[in-house]
Write a protein that holds these residues in place. Structure first.
Motif, PDB file in Angstrom:
ATOM      1  N   ASP B  48      28.488  43.093  38.343  1.00 25.05           N
ATOM      2  CA  ASP B  48      29.609  43.117  39.288  1.00 25.05           C
ATOM      3  C   ASP B  48      29.046  42.762  40.650  1.00 25.05           C
ATOM      4  O   ASP B  48      28.039  43.330  41.072  1.00 25.05           O
ATOM      5  CB  ASP B  48      30.237  44.515  39.351  1.00 25.05           C
ATOM      6  CG  ASP B  48      31.028  44.816  38.091  1.00 25.05           C
ATOM      7  OD1 ASP B  48      31.893  43.996  37.733  1.00 25.05           O
ATOM      8  OD2 ASP B  48      30.740  45.859  37.453  1.00 25.05           O
ATOM      9  N   LEU B  49      29.674  41.815  41.335  1.00 28.12           N
ATOM     10  CA  LEU B  49      29.217  41.423  42.670  1.00 28.12           C
ATOM     11  C   LEU B  49      30.335  41.704  43.658  1.00 28.12           C
ATOM     12  O   LEU B  49      31.501  41.420  43.379  1.00 28.12           O
ATOM     13  CB  LEU B  49      28.856  39.930  42.697  1.00 28.12           C
ATOM     14  CG  LEU B  49      27.821  39.473  41.662  1.00 28.12           C
ATOM     15  CD1 LEU B  49      27.605  37.957  41.741  1.00 28.12           C
ATOM     16  CD2 LEU B  49      26.495  40.205  41.863  1.00 28.12           C
ATOM     17  N   PHE B  50      29.958  42.308  44.804  1.00 28.63           N
ATOM     18  CA  PHE B  50      30.980  42.773  45.750  1.00 28.63           C
ATOM     19  C   PHE B  50      30.938  42.004  47.059  1.00 28.63           C
ATOM     20  O   PHE B  50      29.892  41.459  47.439  1.00 28.63           O
ATOM     21  CB  PHE B  50      30.774  44.273  46.022  1.00 28.63           C
ATOM     22  CG  PHE B  50      30.989  45.109  44.785  1.00 28.63           C
ATOM     23  CD1 PHE B  50      32.248  45.619  44.474  1.00 28.63           C
ATOM     24  CD2 PHE B  50      29.928  45.367  43.911  1.00 28.63           C
ATOM     25  CE1 PHE B  50      32.434  46.376  43.329  1.00 28.63           C
ATOM     26  CE2 PHE B  50      30.119  46.126  42.764  1.00 28.63           C
ATOM     27  CZ  PHE B  50      31.371  46.631  42.466  1.00 28.63           C
ATOM     28  N   ALA B  51      32.052  42.012  47.744  1.00 26.52           N
ATOM     29  CA  ALA B  51      32.150  41.330  49.040  1.00 26.52           C
ATOM     30  C   ALA B  51      31.097  41.889  49.988  1.00 26.52           C
ATOM     31  O   ALA B  51      30.804  43.096  49.977  1.00 26.52           O
ATOM     32  CB  ALA B  51      33.542  41.519  49.619  1.00 26.52           C
ATOM     33  N   GLY B  52      30.518  41.051  50.794  1.00 26.56           N
ATOM     34  CA  GLY B  52      29.574  41.462  51.812  1.00 26.56           C
ATOM     35  C   GLY B  52      28.157  41.647  51.307  1.00 26.56           C
ATOM     36  O   GLY B  52      27.234  41.831  52.092  1.00 26.56           O
TER      37      GLY B  52
END
Lengths: 788, 252
Positions: B48-52
């Motif tokens: 999972d890759l998140f904003a920022g």
């Protein structure tokens, strides 16, 4: 097959669509060259052997009447080889199935044996039997074909006022009537004009000419002076109403064939050479790209010990394969089109056999020129590739350097989108390539202009001649000039609404060494039917003195308004007169000069005479009118404007239509080929750039637009340039064939331009779409890969 | 820049817990070819890759990191598994949807820069800003990477580092959700590489863009929030940096 050749074979397969595009353009140039040069050869060879085998004369003369004994005087002229005397008379015909009367030129056959000169080729049936045959005639093939007359058919001719039935014994051809049309006509009208032959005795007796002749044909000894012989003939025939002898150059049929060859010559050089040049350039661009893509392979081959010569030869073979394909296609195409055009020439020219003769030398020359051009094109690229040291060639080429395009420096660039700037800068970075692409497209456009400008010119002439100049329905001519009161008889014919008289007199105009023989036309001062029109175009009021002549005639005689011209009247009492030129007429059909009819009659010292009348006929009473004409023996000729016009239109449509189709095919192939090739090369060179754009979020359509942007710009430049070049070409060809019999005004219509633009633009667009479909094959992931 | 200037890594993790991930990847596999010729480039990846976030993908050549990046960028579709971008399955996107995904959401930076040689730096950026819904001005994007002075130069007139910074400006001018960088410093020397990485880091920090950098240079791992190491098409190691090292401190 060596392994290098196997590589060649596979590389060719991979490049097949581009190789085909180049070969097709090359084939267009070759086909055009082979077609036109072979047609010239076919026409000239056929004509020459026809002339020789059937002894076409070299000098011709017409006269009023001379006893047969004069023949010996003519034969005695130094330089004269053979003399053929005969009778030739124009009569009115009644042909079954044809409402209107037709005009026939009847020639006599010698009483004994075959004609010495201008022999006949019997196509079907036989010649009228012997000297005693009565009621038989042979008919010229063009007229026979137009009326489906076969041996055994019947028709009536009015001989010296008496209508007589005749049976057709045979269909024949004569070297004198290769172009079977009234003298001066640019296009044949085989429905209403025909040539016939019948035994001397019957014809001569009917016209009270037995023991006399009114037509002479002569051949010369080798090395004899034509001019001297003509002068001698004129001297001998002068007392017998001689109308002046002339050589083959002035022979109407011969001249028409010559004119046609001249048109073909005009078409046979410029266009084909340019197409071959374009093909050479395309070969060069394909090969340069191929070699650029194979830099590393070349380096590897060199590193492995292959010599420059072997590598060079390998790529030469590559372009040779394209040339061989192009030559094969071009030769086949040229021959096929040549055959089609030869068929078209049967519409105009009647030879015993007109076969398509392939000009082998042209094929050979064209093939060598193409091969040489292609090799020259490849040589540079190969040289660059083999010159590189292998280690350097293994590395990719340095990135391209760009600068702002010239037009951008004008300060208008802020309105340009980035893709448009890319297009401009790409064009400027390769000026030669862009220029040649542009030139090729321009020429594709230009060749479309030419046939259509001919068509429009002919339409203009037809409309001008028959809507503005001649407004009569029918022109009726009398067997012999008659008294002016005969006009009343014309006006009283059934269906005639109005009639105006005319007087035709054969004259010879002389200005220095130049002479011209033609009909001087006497017309009413300000007639409403046959009118004389100036350049503006307004109707002339014919003055009581002086003549008005065709502007073309004046330029031939090197005279203009205000000058006087010497004329010799060739009918009735022969006399020399000097007449002032009072105006120049704008006309296109042949050459003519006009005078007010009473002024002409005064000049002839003949009292009030008319040769015939221009009449307007009530359409509702048309059949009655025609029946009336056929029943009036004094009427020798009847020219119906609409049927002449219709005949012209049909012949024009058929011949120009074929030419137009052929040129359209060429233009389409060239436009398609050049755009396809350019787009494919662009695609290959810029694959990485275009893949990057796709990765960055450009849609396939947007990337396609970037790919073809450059070509769109080039096409937009090429189209107007092509229209200009095409117009110049049309003008050049029309000027080259601006003869006294065939001359067309340069008419350039918006439709012509629009059609050319439409064809080239659509071919380019379709081609670009084809090439752009290859964008689907672009590997997006490749853009992410490093260059090395 | 020191990492504490934009908050501690733990705070990043805590916000991450509530956020919807930008990319949600489960069992992602990519197999090229069929049967005996089949080559497995990705063999089941979960992440999972998140904003920022600033993510570094490490791995040797052939480990599958480029394949993963291509999948994230919508350049290729998976053989198996789930790849959700903000809840939407990229595998369901057609050609047109993928094009607008790349156009609107993704910024790409290539190892070989891939600038259009016939356009100046400014025009290379403008080319992209013209097709995006809410871009920044090309001049602003170039200022962000420190190239205000050389905007009107053609690629051939720029150094490698400058060209790469133009490429970064081009990528970020659209204000992308994701910045995907494939070996952005691969062709550059250390000093130039640092300036390029600083530009990426600044964008990530100032605009909150998820940045994913592919590299085989392990030293770059220190600048990341999280580091995924790939081998044989699988993630073999995940490392979370409590503190991102400032780019200026890196050396290789």
């Amino acid at each position: 097959m060596s392994l290098l050749d196997r590589k060649l074979f596979r590389d060719l397969k991979a490049l097949k669509s581009q190789a085909i595009a180049v070969a097709l353009v090359m084939a267009c140039g070759l086909a055009m060259m082979i077609m036109t040069r072979s047609l010239i050869l076919s026409l000239a060879t056929t004509r020459d052997s026809y002339y020789e085998r059937f002894r076409f004369a070299e000098v011709f003369a017409r006269l009023k009447r001379a006893p047969n004994s004069v023949r010996e005087e003519l034969a005695a002229i130094p330089g004269v080889a053979r003399v053929q005397i005969s009778i030739a008379i124009q009569v009115t015909l009644d042909v079954p199935g044809l409402m209107e009367p037709a005009v026939g030129l009847i020639n006599s056959l010698p009483e004994r044996g075959e004609p010495v000169l201008n022999r006949l080729h019997v196509r079907a049936g036989r010649l009228p039997a012997g000297r005693t045959a009565v009621g038989e005639l042979a008919v010229g093939e063009a007229f026979a074909a137009a009326h489906q007359l076969k041996p055994g058919a019947t028709l009536s001719a009015v001989l010296n006022g008496t209508k007589q039935p005749f049976r057709v014994t045979g269909v024949v051809l004569s070297p004198e009537f290769v172009f079977e049309a009234p003298p001066g006509a640019a296009l044949p009208d085989n429905k209403t004009y025909g040539v016939f032959w019948m035994p001397y005795k019957e014809l001569a007796t009917a016209f009270q000419l037995y023991g006399a002749f009114n037509s002479v044909a002569i051949t010369l000894d080798p090395g004899a002076s034509e001019g001297a012989v003509i002068a001698a003939i004129n001297r001998i025939l002068a007392p017998y109403g001689g109308r002046g002898a002339y050589g083959r150059v002035d022979h109407p049929s011969h001249r028409r064939v010559d004119d046609e060859i001249r048109v073909l010559q005009g078409l046979s050089v410029a266009f084909p050479l340019v197409f071959l040049g374009v093909a050479a350039f395309m070969t060069n661009s394909v090969m340069s790209r191929q070699i650029a893509l194979q830099r590393e392979q070349i380096a590897m081959l060199k590193a492995c010990g292959f010599g420059n010569r072997q590598i060079g030869l390998h790529y030469f073979k590559f372009s040779l394969a394209i040339v061989v394909g192009g030559v094969a296609l071009g030769a086949v195409g040229g021959v096929i089109l040549g055959y089609r055009l030869v068929e078209m020439y049967h519409l105009f020219f009647r030879f015993p056999q007109l076969d398509f003769i392939l000009d082998g030398r042209v094929l050979l020359t064209a093939a060598s020129v193409s091969a040489l051009a292609a090799f020259t094109g490849v040589a540079g690229a190969v040289h660059r590739a083999v010159r590189l040291p292998p280690a350097e060639a293994m590395r990719p080429e340095a990135p391209a350097r760009y600068q702002p395009a010239l037009v951008e420096r004008l300060g208008i660039s802020r309105w340009f989108s980035p893709s448009f700037r890319m297009a401009l800068r790409n064009i400027q970075r390769r000026p030669v390539r862009s220029g040649l692409t542009c030139l090729a497209l321009a020429l594709a456009t230009a060749i479309l202009i030419v046939p259509n400008s001919f068509r429009d010119g002919i339409t203009y002439v037809i409309d001008f001649q028959w809507d503005i100049v001649q407004r009569q329905t029918v022109t009726l001519s009398l067997v012999e000039p008659g008294p002016a009161r005969a006009i009343a008889d014309f006006r009283h014919m059934p269906g005639v609404v109005w009639a105006e008289p005319f007087r035709f007199v054969p004259i010879e105009l002389k200005a220095g060494p130049i002479t011209r023989r033609l009909l001087l036309q006497g017309l009413p001062e300000r007639g409403t039917l046959s009118r004389v029109i100036d350049a503006y175009p307004q109707q002339f009021t014919l003055p009581p003195r002086g003549i008005i002549m065709s502007a073309k005639l004046a330029s031939v005689l090197q005279l203009s308004t205000g000058d006087s011209v010497n004329a010799r009247v060739l009918e009735g009492r022969e006399r020399e007169i000097t007449i002032p030129i009072v105006g120049l007429a704008e006309d296109f059909a042949g050459i003519a000069c006009y005078m007010e009819i009473h002024a002409l009659n005064r000049l002839l010292l003949e009292g009030d005479c008319i040769s015939g009348a221009h009449v307007v006929v009530d359409k509702a009473r048309w059949p009655q009118f025609l029946a009336g004409v056929k029943e009036t023996p004094r009427i020798a000729g009847c020219i119906i404007k609409d049927s002449l016009r219709e005949g012209f239109r049909k012949t024009t449509a058929e011949s120009i239509g074929l030419l137009q189709k052929i040129y359209m095919l060429f233009a389409t192939i060239v436009a398609f080929g050049i755009i396809y090739n350019s787009a494919r090369i662009s695609l290959s060179e810029r694959a990485r750039e275009l893949a990057t754009l796709r990765v960055l979020g450009f849609s396939r359509g947007e990337v396609g637009a970037v790919l073809v942007g450059e070509l769109v710009v080039l096409t937009l430049v090429a189209l107007p340039a092509g229209l200009i070049i095409g117009s110049a070409f049309a003008k050049g060809i029309l000027t080259a064939v601006n003869t006294e019999t065939v001359r067309l005004p340069l008419v350039l219509t918006a439709e012509n331009y629009a059609f050319a633009v439409l064809v080239v633009a659509s071919a380019s667009a379709v081609s670009a779409v084809f090439a752009a479909r290859k964008l689907a094959d672009i590997d997006l992931v490749s853009a992410l890969k490093a260059l090395d | 820049m020191p990492s504490d200037s934009h908050g501690s890594p733990s705070s990043v993790r805590s916000t991450r817990g509530k956020d919807e991930p930008v990319f949600h990847v489960r069992g992602l596999a990519r197999i090229y070819g069929e049967d005996t010729a089949a080559v497995t480039a990705l063999a089941g990846v979960d992440l999972d890759l998140f904003a920022g976030e600033l993510i570094v993908l490490l791995g040797a050549s052939g480990s599958g990191k480029s394949t993963l990046l291509n999948q994230l960028g919508g350049l290729d579709s998976p053989t198996h598994g789930t790849l959700l971008y903000r809840g939407e399955n990229l595998a369901d996107f057609d050609e047109k949807a993928l094009t607008s995904f790349r156009r609107d959401a993704v910024g790409f930076v290539f190892q070989a820069y891939n600038l259009i040689p016939s356009l100046t730096a400014r025009e290379n950026v403008a080319l992209i800003t013209e097709i995006c819904p809410a871009p920044m001005a090309p001049e602003d994007a170039l200022a962000l990477v420190g190239l205000s002075e050389r905007m009107d130069h053609f690629p051939a007139q720029l150094s490698g580092g400058e060209q790469q910074r133009v490429a970064i400006a081009r990528a970020i001018a659209k204000r992308p959700q994701v910045l995907l960088c494939d070996e952005p410093t691969g062709a550059l020397d250390v000093r130039t590489g640092i300036t390029v990485l600083e530009a990426i880091e600044r964008i990530n920090r100032d605009l909150g863009t998820l940045a994913v950098i592919i590299t085989h240079n392990a030293i770059l791992a220190d600048m990341a929030d999280r580091v995924f190491t790939l081998s044989d098409g699988r993630i073999v190691n995940i490392r979370e940096n409590q503190l991102r090292a400032p780019v200026s401190s890196l050396a290789w």
